[in-house]
Design an enzyme around this catalytic site. Structure first.
Site, mmCIF file in Angstrom:
data_model
loop_
_atom_site.group_PDB
_atom_site.id
_atom_site.type_symbol
_atom_site.label_atom_id
_atom_site.label_comp_id
_atom_site.label_asym_id
_atom_site.label_seq_id
_atom_site.Cartn_x
_atom_site.Cartn_y
_atom_site.Cartn_z
ATOM 1 N N ARG A 42 0.841 -1.207 0.000
ATOM 2 C CA ARG A 42 0.000 0.000 0.000
ATOM 3 C C ARG A 42 0.869 1.248 0.000
ATOM 4 N NH1 ARG A 42 -3.556 -2.474 4.719
ATOM 5 N NH2 ARG A 42 -1.438 -2.651 5.470
ATOM 6 N N LYS A 97 -3.997 -17.823 6.456
ATOM 7 C CA LYS A 97 -4.900 -18.806 7.090
ATOM 8 C C LYS A 97 -6.283 -18.247 7.365
ATOM 9 C CE LYS A 97 -2.092 -16.643 9.986
ATOM 10 N NZ LYS A 97 -0.753 -16.448 10.392
ATOM 11 N N GLU A 119 1.537 -24.073 2.519
ATOM 12 C CA GLU A 119 2.339 -24.656 3.612
ATOM 13 C C GLU A 119 2.560 -23.651 4.752
ATOM 14 O OE1 GLU A 119 3.830 -28.084 3.871
ATOM 15 O OE2 GLU A 119 3.569 -27.115 5.817
ATOM 16 N N VAL A 122 0.031 -22.705 8.251
ATOM 17 C CA VAL A 122 -0.099 -23.361 9.566
ATOM 18 C C VAL A 122 1.278 -23.643 10.170
ATOM 19 C CG1 VAL A 122 -1.054 -25.338 10.832
ATOM 20 C CG2 VAL A 122 -2.227 -24.502 8.786
ATOM 21 N N GLY A 124 3.927 -21.889 10.915
ATOM 22 C CA GLY A 124 5.148 -21.232 10.426
ATOM 23 C C GLY A 124 6.058 -22.142 9.643
ATOM 24 N N ILE A 126 7.207 -25.126 10.299
ATOM 25 C CA ILE A 126 7.037 -26.593 10.363
ATOM 26 C C ILE A 126 6.282 -27.058 9.114
ATOM 27 C CG2 ILE A 126 6.131 -28.535 11.723
ATOM 28 C CD1 ILE A 126 5.923 -26.628 14.138
ATOM 29 N N GLY A 177 7.613 -9.032 14.711
ATOM 30 C CA GLY A 177 6.947 -9.467 13.477
ATOM 31 C C GLY A 177 6.171 -10.770 13.641
ATOM 32 N N ASP A 191 -6.621 -16.899 15.312
ATOM 33 C CA ASP A 191 -5.557 -17.344 14.404
ATOM 34 C C ASP A 191 -5.300 -18.847 14.561
ATOM 35 O OD1 ASP A 191 -3.169 -16.675 12.588
ATOM 36 O OD2 ASP A 191 -2.218 -17.647 14.307
ATOM 37 N N LYS A 195 -5.985 -22.019 11.762
ATOM 38 C CA LYS A 195 -5.008 -23.064 11.424
ATOM 39 C C LYS A 195 -5.576 -24.450 11.713
ATOM 40 C CE LYS A 195 -1.207 -19.875 12.352
ATOM 41 N NZ LYS A 195 -0.432 -19.257 13.418
HETATM 42 P P1 NAP Z 1 2.418 -7.402 7.162
HETATM 43 O O1 NAP Z 1 3.772 -7.239 7.712
HETATM 44 O O2 NAP Z 1 1.308 -6.551 7.694
HETATM 45 O O3 NAP Z 1 2.518 -7.208 5.585
HETATM 46 C C1 NAP Z 1 1.411 -7.100 4.739
HETATM 47 C C2 NAP Z 1 1.855 -6.498 3.418
HETATM 48 O O4 NAP Z 1 0.758 -6.480 2.517
HETATM 49 C C3 NAP Z 1 2.320 -5.037 3.562
HETATM 50 O O5 NAP Z 1 3.387 -4.781 2.689
HETATM 51 C C4 NAP Z 1 1.098 -4.236 3.139
HETATM 52 O O6 NAP Z 1 1.415 -2.980 2.579
HETATM 53 C C5 NAP Z 1 0.537 -5.155 2.051
HETATM 54 N N1 NAP Z 1 -0.908 -4.985 1.889
HETATM 55 C C6 NAP Z 1 -1.878 -5.273 2.786
HETATM 56 N N2 NAP Z 1 -3.083 -4.981 2.269
HETATM 57 C C7 NAP Z 1 -2.849 -4.516 1.021
HETATM 58 C C8 NAP Z 1 -3.675 -4.020 -0.001
HETATM 59 N N3 NAP Z 1 -4.994 -3.935 0.151
HETATM 60 N N4 NAP Z 1 -3.109 -3.625 -1.166
HETATM 61 C C9 NAP Z 1 -1.779 -3.659 -1.314
HETATM 62 N N5 NAP Z 1 -0.921 -4.109 -0.370
HETATM 63 C C10 NAP Z 1 -1.464 -4.533 0.774
HETATM 64 O O7 NAP Z 1 1.915 -8.894 7.321
HETATM 65 P P2 NAP Z 1 2.792 -10.219 7.451
HETATM 66 O O8 NAP Z 1 3.115 -10.447 8.882
HETATM 67 O O9 NAP Z 1 3.883 -10.190 6.447
HETATM 68 O O10 NAP Z 1 1.714 -11.326 7.073
HETATM 69 C C11 NAP Z 1 1.309 -11.525 5.747
HETATM 70 C C12 NAP Z 1 0.431 -12.766 5.660
HETATM 71 O O11 NAP Z 1 1.159 -13.894 6.118
HETATM 72 C C13 NAP Z 1 -0.823 -12.715 6.532
HETATM 73 O O12 NAP Z 1 -1.861 -13.415 5.906
HETATM 74 C C14 NAP Z 1 -0.398 -13.429 7.793
HETATM 75 O O13 NAP Z 1 -1.488 -13.993 8.493
HETATM 76 C C15 NAP Z 1 0.482 -14.511 7.201
HETATM 77 N N6 NAP Z 1 1.491 -15.054 8.104
HETATM 78 C C16 NAP Z 1 2.297 -14.249 8.810
HETATM 79 C C17 NAP Z 1 3.281 -14.783 9.625
HETATM 80 C C18 NAP Z 1 4.203 -13.921 10.450
HETATM 81 O O14 NAP Z 1 4.969 -14.487 11.241
HETATM 82 N N7 NAP Z 1 4.205 -12.615 10.300
HETATM 83 C C19 NAP Z 1 3.420 -16.175 9.690
HETATM 84 C C20 NAP Z 1 2.578 -16.997 8.926
HETATM 85 C C21 NAP Z 1 1.628 -16.418 8.136
HETATM 86 P P3 NAP Z 1 2.124 -1.844 3.488
HETATM 87 O O15 NAP Z 1 3.506 -2.356 3.745
HETATM 88 O O16 NAP Z 1 2.147 -0.645 2.644
HETATM 89 O O17 NAP Z 1 1.287 -1.746 4.734
HETATM 90 N N1 HSE Z 2 0.558 -14.322 14.177
HETATM 91 C C1 HSE Z 2 0.868 -15.670 13.898
HETATM 92 C C2 HSE Z 2 1.450 -16.318 15.141
HETATM 93 C C3 HSE Z 2 1.850 -15.739 12.758
HETATM 94 O O1 HSE Z 2 1.815 -15.599 16.074
HETATM 95 O O2 HSE Z 2 1.510 -17.540 15.199
HETATM 96 C C4 HSE Z 2 2.124 -17.149 12.290
HETATM 97 O O3 HSE Z 2 1.036 -17.709 11.676
#
Ligand code: NAP
Ligand code: HSE
Length: 415
Positions: A42, A97, A119, A122, A124, A126, A177, A191, A195
């Protein structure tokens, strides 16, 4: 293979970094370069490793992209984008998820024979999707118990081991993060439930959505509960539980008192663990980092490698025909419980409580009355033998109406 990264945040930027830094090993393993060519965000990104655009159409209309990796988060918007991509016969990888918890079967239908990797959705790093879908595919899955949310495990560990303040540890998890964009998803159990529903699709073909299952988070846990747990040899974990009996499956996510001796009770910090019991293999346990950019990127890129090798297996949840499992109603869940009650300290209160328990067919396993400091009330702790969820809910309903109860009763399940 050219890849577009939809979302350049914690996970998206880690995927790009790892694809660049591990380029050689990745090529050696799949026989081709996996090149991140453009990302979507964004906001404008300075010093990004690849071009980042704010215009979704600029990416979605590109014909040269082989795989789109959705790492934006949210439900409605990514679902609309992925549907559009699948209709154009594009391969997709996602870590989302929350979206899969609601729309996974619509996506499975649209994906048909296309590669659809999830993958990273759920546990991370693993590789639990592959384990369940492929490695254990000959088994009836008897139960799954998982610490599926890194953020809440990180908070509980710090509360239990260092007596830390809930809000301060959550802030730290956000800085690292680990947390979702809306951290209530982590601490209120949603969350982990998302999963668990994904795992339940692979284990049982269950099509439930979050509203169908029991979900409770960790925000009601006090330092008194942590004290009780420590005194009585328990550890508190936010657990996702799936259990099959005959054709019924119970699915639930809630803070759980576990005996300290259980292997899963020793899983601390941001680590996740999933225990799976199958009728052939017995119990197995999988352990690893549950959240964080690089750990999650490891799972995302494993899907990309599978796609490059032409090895991402369909159907998406591993079932070619429907199974006969259905969801056990929440009130029929049968387990042990822990209760914390703040009551007026006067004659007859304890006997009234035990009478109400007996009227609900609840048998007490242990009882503790914490010595008072200056409070005008007493705190009572009970654990029960096995009983039905509907009995404990009835008891709590009755207790709430009593004048001698000072704050809402707090209940936790024991596993
Ligand atoms: P994040 O840090 O909030 O990153 C989201 C990214 O998507 C940002 O760059 C954001 O833009 C962009 N974005 C969001 N909505 C958008 C839109 N409408 N149009 C364009 N860009 C958009 O999130 P994250 O932690 O990386 O997580 C991403 C996904 O992975 C989520 O589904 C989360 O549940 C999943 N996940 C995360 C983790 C973890 O440990 N973090 C682990 C497993 C799964 P801006 O940078 O400009 O805000
Ligand atoms: N917010 C999630 C967690 C990220 O803390 O487990 C990984 O899915």
């Amino acid at each position: 293979m050219k890849v577009a990264i939809l979302g350049y945040g914690t996970v998206g930027s880690a995927v790009v970094k790892a694809l660049i830094e591990n380029e050689k090993i990745i090529k050696a393993r799949c026989g081709q370069n996996i090149i991140p060519v453009i990302a979507l965000a964004r906001s404008v990104k300075k010093n990004s490793l690849i071009p980042v655009t704010q215009n979704a159409d600029e990416i979605l209309n590109r014909k040269d992209i082989d795989v789109f990796v959705e790492l934006m988060g949210g439900v409605k918007e990514p679902f609309a984008i992925i549907k559009q991509l699948l209709k154009k016969k594009k391969n997709v990888v996602t870590a989302n998820k929350a979206m899969l918890a609601y729309h996974r079967y619509e996506l499975e239908k649209l994906a048909s024979n296309l590669a659809f990797g999830y993958e990273a959705s759920v546990a991370g790093a693993i590789p639990i999707i592959k384990v369940l879908k492929e490695g254990l595919s000959a088994n009836h899955i008897l139960n799954i118990k998982g610490i599926l949310n890194g953020t809440s495990n990180y908070i509980l560990t710090h509360m239990s081991q260092k007596g830390s303040d809930f809000k301060e540890v959550l802030k730290r998890a956000q800085e690292l993060g680990y947390a979702e964009a809306d951290p209530s998803f982590d601490i209120e159990g949603f969350d982990a439930a998302h999963k668990l529903l994904i795992l339940a699709s692979i284990a049982y073909g269950i099509r439930a959505v979050p509203e169908d299952i029991l979900i409770e988070g960790i925000s009601g846990i006090s330092n008194e509960d942590v004290y009780f747990a420590n005194e009585f040899g328990f550890t508190i974990k936010l657990l996702g539980v799936a259990k099959a009996q005959d054709s019924k499956v119970e699915l639930r996510v809630h803070p759980t008192m576990l005996s300290k001796n259980e292997m899963i009770a020793k899983v601390d910090g941001v680590m996740n663990a999933v225990s799976i019991r199958g009728d052939m293999l017995g119990e197995s346990l999988y352990y690893g980092a549950g959240a964080g950019g690089l750990a999650t990127a490891s799972a995302v890129i494993s899907d990309l490698l599978d796609i490059a090798r032409g090895q991402l297996k369909t159907p998406m949840f591993g079932f070619k025909s429907d199974m006969k499992y259905s969801l056990l109603p929440i009130e029929d869940i049968y387990t042990k419980y822990y209760l914390r009650l703040k009551v007026e300290d006067k004659i007859g209160v304890l006997s009234k409580i035990t009478q109400m328990m007996s009227e609900n067919s609840i048998s007490i396993d242990s009882f503790l009355q914490k010595p008072k400091a200056d409070e005008t009330y007493s705190t009572l702790f009970f654990t029960t033998h096995h009983t039905f969820e509907k009995s404990i809910k009835n008891l709590i309903h009755t207790l709430k109406k009593q004048k001698f109860i000072k704050t809402s009763p707090f209940m936790m399940r024991i596993e």
